[in-house]
Scaffold this motif. Sequence first.
Motif, PDB file in Angstrom:
ATOM      1  N   ILE A  66      44.126  38.454  39.994  1.00  0.00           N
ATOM      2  CA  ILE A  66      42.806  39.037  39.769  1.00  0.00           C
ATOM      3  C   ILE A  66      41.957  38.805  41.009  1.00  0.00           C
ATOM      4  O   ILE A  66      41.792  37.671  41.455  1.00  0.00           O
ATOM      5  CB  ILE A  66      42.123  38.446  38.525  1.00  0.00           C
ATOM      6  N   ILE A  67      41.425  39.881  41.559  1.00  0.00           N
ATOM      7  CA  ILE A  67      40.602  39.802  42.764  1.00  0.00           C
ATOM      8  C   ILE A  67      39.122  39.689  42.409  1.00  0.00           C
ATOM      9  O   ILE A  67      38.382  38.913  43.005  1.00  0.00           O
ATOM     10  CB  ILE A  67      40.818  41.050  43.649  1.00  0.00           C
ATOM     11  N   GLU A  68      38.697  40.488  41.419  1.00  0.00           N
ATOM     12  CA  GLU A  68      37.276  40.552  41.075  1.00  0.00           C
ATOM     13  C   GLU A  68      37.143  41.005  39.625  1.00  0.00           C
ATOM     14  O   GLU A  68      37.968  41.772  39.130  1.00  0.00           O
ATOM     15  CB  GLU A  68      36.598  41.579  41.992  1.00  0.00           C
ATOM     16  N   THR A  69      36.094  40.523  38.955  1.00  0.00           N
ATOM     17  CA  THR A  69      35.801  40.982  37.597  1.00  0.00           C
ATOM     18  C   THR A  69      34.313  41.261  37.462  1.00  0.00           C
ATOM     19  O   THR A  69      33.493  40.719  38.199  1.00  0.00           O
ATOM     20  CB  THR A  69      36.198  39.946  36.523  1.00  0.00           C
ATOM     21  N   GLU A  70      33.998  42.110  36.505  1.00  0.00           N
ATOM     22  CA  GLU A  70      32.616  42.341  36.107  1.00  0.00           C
ATOM     23  C   GLU A  70      32.606  42.342  34.583  1.00  0.00           C
ATOM     24  O   GLU A  70      33.253  43.180  33.954  1.00  0.00           O
ATOM     25  CB  GLU A  70      32.095  43.669  36.640  1.00  0.00           C
ATOM     26  N   THR A  71      31.898  41.374  34.004  1.00  0.00           N
ATOM     27  CA  THR A  71      31.867  41.216  32.556  1.00  0.00           C
ATOM     28  C   THR A  71      30.581  41.807  32.006  1.00  0.00           C
ATOM     29  O   THR A  71      29.488  41.478  32.473  1.00  0.00           O
ATOM     30  CB  THR A  71      31.972  39.723  32.174  1.00  0.00           C
ATOM     31  N   MET A  72      30.733  42.675  31.009  1.00  0.00           N
ATOM     32  CA  MET A  72      29.592  43.337  30.391  1.00  0.00           C
ATOM     33  C   MET A  72      29.578  43.029  28.895  1.00  0.00           C
ATOM     34  O   MET A  72      30.368  43.595  28.136  1.00  0.00           O
ATOM     35  CB  MET A  72      29.677  44.849  30.609  1.00  0.00           C
TER      36      MET A  72
END
Length: 93
Positions: A66-72
Amino acid sequence: MVTAIVLVKAERTRVNDVAAELAEIEGISEVYSVGGRYDLVVMIRVRSNEAMADVVTNHMLKVDGIIETETMPAFRTQSRHDLETMFSIGMDE
């Protein structure tokens, strides 16, 4: 029920492996491979905010690739099914 949508960028050679590993984590209900800026969309459905934090910070962070995440976090659900149910109250079929 607490729901969150997590957008995930993964290493190109590990997208399928990352998806499979994420799908095995308790609290993750679906993992979709998608086109666009992100590689995966992860649906998390748990009983509490504490459980959400546990899934995101203790389990997802351990998945290699996993390089990057955005949690909404989701606040309210609107769906065709919900609207049809709401408008059919008191109506005879």
